[in-house]
Design a protein around this motif. Structure first.
Motif, PDB file in Angstrom:
ATOM      1  N   ILE A 448      -1.878 -14.103 -45.277  1.00  0.00           N
ATOM      2  CA  ILE A 448      -2.155 -15.330 -44.535  1.00  0.00           C
ATOM      3  C   ILE A 448      -3.532 -15.901 -44.861  1.00  0.00           C
ATOM      4  O   ILE A 448      -3.712 -17.122 -44.923  1.00  0.00           O
ATOM      5  N   ARG A 449      -4.511 -15.045 -45.110  1.00  0.00           N
ATOM      6  CA  ARG A 449      -5.859 -15.540 -45.426  1.00  0.00           C
ATOM      7  C   ARG A 449      -5.877 -16.296 -46.744  1.00  0.00           C
ATOM      8  O   ARG A 449      -6.507 -17.353 -46.855  1.00  0.00           O
ATOM      9  N   ASP A 450      -5.185 -15.762 -47.748  1.00  0.00           N
ATOM     10  CA  ASP A 450      -5.131 -16.438 -49.045  1.00  0.00           C
ATOM     11  C   ASP A 450      -4.392 -17.772 -48.936  1.00  0.00           C
ATOM     12  O   ASP A 450      -4.766 -18.761 -49.581  1.00  0.00           O
ATOM     13  N   VAL A 451      -3.331 -17.789 -48.119  1.00  0.00           N
ATOM     14  CA  VAL A 451      -2.561 -19.026 -47.940  1.00  0.00           C
ATOM     15  C   VAL A 451      -3.422 -20.106 -47.300  1.00  0.00           C
ATOM     16  O   VAL A 451      -3.480 -21.248 -47.781  1.00  0.00           O
ATOM     17  N   LEU A 452      -4.103 -19.758 -46.214  1.00  0.00           N
ATOM     18  CA  LEU A 452      -4.935 -20.736 -45.505  1.00  0.00           C
ATOM     19  C   LEU A 452      -6.092 -21.211 -46.383  1.00  0.00           C
ATOM     20  O   LEU A 452      -6.490 -22.374 -46.318  1.00  0.00           O
ATOM     21  N   LYS A 453      -6.601 -20.298 -47.208  1.00  0.00           N
ATOM     22  CA  LYS A 453      -7.692 -20.664 -48.110  1.00  0.00           C
ATOM     23  C   LYS A 453      -7.224 -21.668 -49.156  1.00  0.00           C
ATOM     24  O   LYS A 453      -7.918 -22.655 -49.448  1.00  0.00           O
ATOM     25  N   SER A 454      -6.044 -21.444 -49.716  1.00  0.00           N
ATOM     26  CA  SER A 454      -5.537 -22.347 -50.763  1.00  0.00           C
ATOM     27  C   SER A 454      -5.031 -23.672 -50.195  1.00  0.00           C
ATOM     28  O   SER A 454      -4.978 -24.676 -50.903  1.00  0.00           O
ATOM     29  N   GLU A 455      -4.690 -23.668 -48.904  1.00  0.00           N
ATOM     30  CA  GLU A 455      -4.151 -24.888 -48.290  1.00  0.00           C
ATOM     31  C   GLU A 455      -5.137 -25.519 -47.310  1.00  0.00           C
ATOM     32  O   GLU A 455      -4.734 -26.246 -46.400  1.00  0.00           O
ATOM     33  N   ILE A 456      -6.412 -25.269 -47.493  1.00  0.00           N
ATOM     34  CA  ILE A 456      -7.426 -25.789 -46.569  1.00  0.00           C
ATOM     35  C   ILE A 456      -7.426 -27.320 -46.542  1.00  0.00           C
ATOM     36  O   ILE A 456      -7.650 -27.937 -45.486  1.00  0.00           O
ATOM     37  N   ILE A 457      -7.167 -27.951 -47.689  1.00  0.00           N
ATOM     38  CA  ILE A 457      -7.138 -29.416 -47.742  1.00  0.00           C
ATOM     39  C   ILE A 457      -6.012 -29.966 -46.865  1.00  0.00           C
ATOM     40  O   ILE A 457      -6.191 -30.940 -46.127  1.00  0.00           O
ATOM     41  N   SER A 458      -4.857 -29.319 -46.932  1.00  0.00           N
ATOM     42  CA  SER A 458      -3.714 -29.754 -46.118  1.00  0.00           C
ATOM     43  C   SER A 458      -4.008 -29.593 -44.632  1.00  0.00           C
ATOM     44  O   SER A 458      -3.648 -30.460 -43.826  1.00  0.00           O
ATOM     45  N   ILE A 459      -4.664 -28.498 -44.268  1.00  0.00           N
ATOM     46  CA  ILE A 459      -4.998 -28.259 -42.859  1.00  0.00           C
ATOM     47  C   ILE A 459      -5.980 -29.307 -42.355  1.00  0.00           C
ATOM     48  O   ILE A 459      -5.809 -29.876 -41.267  1.00  0.00           O
ATOM     49  N   ILE A 460      -7.016 -29.563 -43.156  1.00  0.00           N
ATOM     50  CA  ILE A 460      -8.008 -30.582 -42.780  1.00  0.00           C
ATOM     51  C   ILE A 460      -7.330 -31.948 -42.661  1.00  0.00           C
ATOM     52  O   ILE A 460      -7.622 -32.725 -41.740  1.00  0.00           O
ATOM     53  N   SER A 461      -6.413 -32.226 -43.588  1.00  0.00           N
ATOM     54  CA  SER A 461      -5.700 -33.498 -43.563  1.00  0.00           C
ATOM     55  C   SER A 461      -4.919 -33.672 -42.270  1.00  0.00           C
ATOM     56  O   SER A 461      -4.963 -34.747 -41.645  1.00  0.00           O
TER      57      SER A 461
END
Length: 483
Positions: A448-461
């Motif tokens: 989950i940590r790697d996923v959230l790290k790679s998708e940080i732009i999507s989360i911020i969006s």
């Protein structure tokens, strides 16, 4: 409390009005049928791929172990297979899995790509996308939301009841929030049963034993899709409130839906690929071969690079020929050749991956203009069906391939004699018991940590879109007119 009571009254009134519309039930029934089909399709794909992967990974292992006594270099060329199992959430989000292979043949001196993708065995209809639960949630439910919400406020303006509502002390903020809650309550009638089916199917496929990592991915998958749907509920009400007529509201909402879910995603991919052009597979492999040949051919005894290594070894050990060396010379050269070829391949791969990374970053950046792209990327990341997961699988397989080749080279160095056998002698070989020294390949998906790290732009969006929504609600509440 009185204010909140008014908002719930408005929400309940809109809900009852929507539920009286027979067309709503036909559309809901259609989407419900699609969800059931998507659940069945996801379950079938998941079980089929994992059963196939387990079966052939086991057969590959058995074939490897059942090899007779032979030269370890021949074993390195005999090769092995790496299979990738689907993650539990891929039942709901197919992502890019149908277009990427899930099996890689691993052999010495050569890096192969994944093969046996579903798209390779399917017709052209696959390019339009498969029906998955994620697709229904991300594309069809927003369309349903727009259908039931387009006249939520515009109809009140057309009927002349909007002035009547305001004359009773209701303000724009209460009306908008109440209407949004009304649309949300209707959508939840479809979303909540879908979640129940989704979770039960997910638990059943894993025999009700799940890890903390998988649980967190599942909770985030549900939470972000819930936020995504609420966003579209608010957009439907805001557009309806800003439109003079229900017809204009419907046309505007359909236009927004087309831009968000159809036009922008495909345009973004095409523009990204055009700006950051990647080399073809033929050119990529050709460039690698050229660089390897510049370094030398480990199978050619007269190659200048490897002849220099041979001369230095003869000088170091003070012998006249490689047959007098205290270790197998051919195995030593193969080890060196594997290091060189793997290093060159990894260098070219990193350059290629940077191009793809730029393409993906461009697509993710566009998510600041399109919430659909944000939720799609995040959904694929949580389901480990995204591009990053595919590359992660290839890298793990390459690490395994390199370990396999070098272990076989090490066995050759240690156990195979430098003296060539006579024509009547048996070929030089070692015991087959050594094949078990190489462990079986197992792919480990990103946590989950790697996923959230790679998708940080999507989360911020997504966070920015929700923040923008609150701003729009405040602006609308102050500036909208009843007429």
């Amino acid at each position: 409390m009185k204010t909140l009571h008014l908002e719930f009254l408005i929400a309940n009134h809109l809900k009852n009005a929507i539920l009286k519309n027979k067309a709503f039930y036909f559309i809901t029934l259609f989407i419900g049928a699609l969800l059931l089909y998507a659940a069945f399709s996801g379950w079938e794909n998941y079980t089929s791929q994992n059963e196939t992967s387990e079966k052939y990974q086991h057969e590959s292992r058995e074939d490897w172990l059942s090899n007779p006594d032979k030269n370890p270099h021949r074993m390195a060329h005999y090769g092995n297979f790496a299979f990738r199992k689907s993650s539990s959430l891929s039942v709901f989000e197919f992502g890019m899995e149908p277009f990427f292979g899930n099996a890689i043949f691993l052999e010495a001196h050569k890096q192969n790509t994944a093969n046996f993708s579903e798209a390779g065995f399917s017709n052209s209809m696959l390019r339009f996308g498969e029906i998955s639960i994620a697709m229904v949630l991300q594309i069809l439910l927003p369309l349903l939301i727009f259908f039931i919400g387009f006249n939520s406020v515009a109809a009140e303006r057309e009927n002349g009841t909007l002035k009547l509502l305001f004359s009773q002390g209701i303000n724009w903020k209460q009306l908008l929030i109440g209407k949004i809650l009304g649309v949300v309550s209707v959508i939840m009638l479809l979303f909540i049963p879908t979640l129940l089916v989704l979770v039960l199917l997910w638990l059943f496929l894993q025999n009700f034993t799940i890890s903390v990592d998988e649980m967190l991915k599942m909770l985030l998958f549900i939470a972000f899709h819930f936020i995504y749907l609420i966003f579209f509920c608010a957009i439907a009400v805001l557009v309806s409130a800003a439109s003079k007529t229900s017809k204009k509201a419907l046309i505007s909402l359909i236009g927004i839906w087309l831009v968000f879910t159809i036009i922008l995603p495909r345009t973004t991919q095409a523009i990204g690929a055009y700006i950051y052009e990647a080399p073809s597979k033929i050119r990529f492999n050709s460039d690698i071969e050229k660089d390897i040949l510049k370094q030398g051919d480990s199978h050619n005894p007269n190659d200048l690079h490897y002849k220099a290594i041979k001369d230095s070894l003869l000088t170091l050990y003070k012998v006249d020929s490689v047959q007098q060396l205290p270790f197998n010379y051919s195995g030593f050269i193969m080890t060196e050749g594997e290091k060189i070829s793997s290093k060159i391949y990894n260098q070219h791969l990193e350059i290629l991956l940077k191009v793809y990374e730029k393409q993906n970053r461009f697509s993710k950046t566009v998510s600041f203009f399109n919430p659909y792209i944000a939720i799609k990327n995040l959904s694929m990341g949580l389901s480990t069906t995204d591009y990053d997961s595919h590359i992660d699988f290839q890298k793990q397989a390459e690490d395994y391939r390199y370990t396999m080749a070098q272990k076989m080279n090490a066995l050759q160095i240690k156990y195979i004699s430098n003296k060539k056998p006579a024509a009547t002698d048996k070929p030089l070989a070692i015991s087959k018991e050594h094949w078990a020294d190489l462990e079986e390949f197992h792919y480990e998906p990103k946590d989950i940590r790697d996923v959230l790290k790679s998708e940080i732009i999507s989360i911020i969006s997504i966070i920015l879109w929700i923040s923008l929504l609150f701003v729009l609600l405040r602006i609308a509440a102050k500036n909208l007119k009843a007429i």
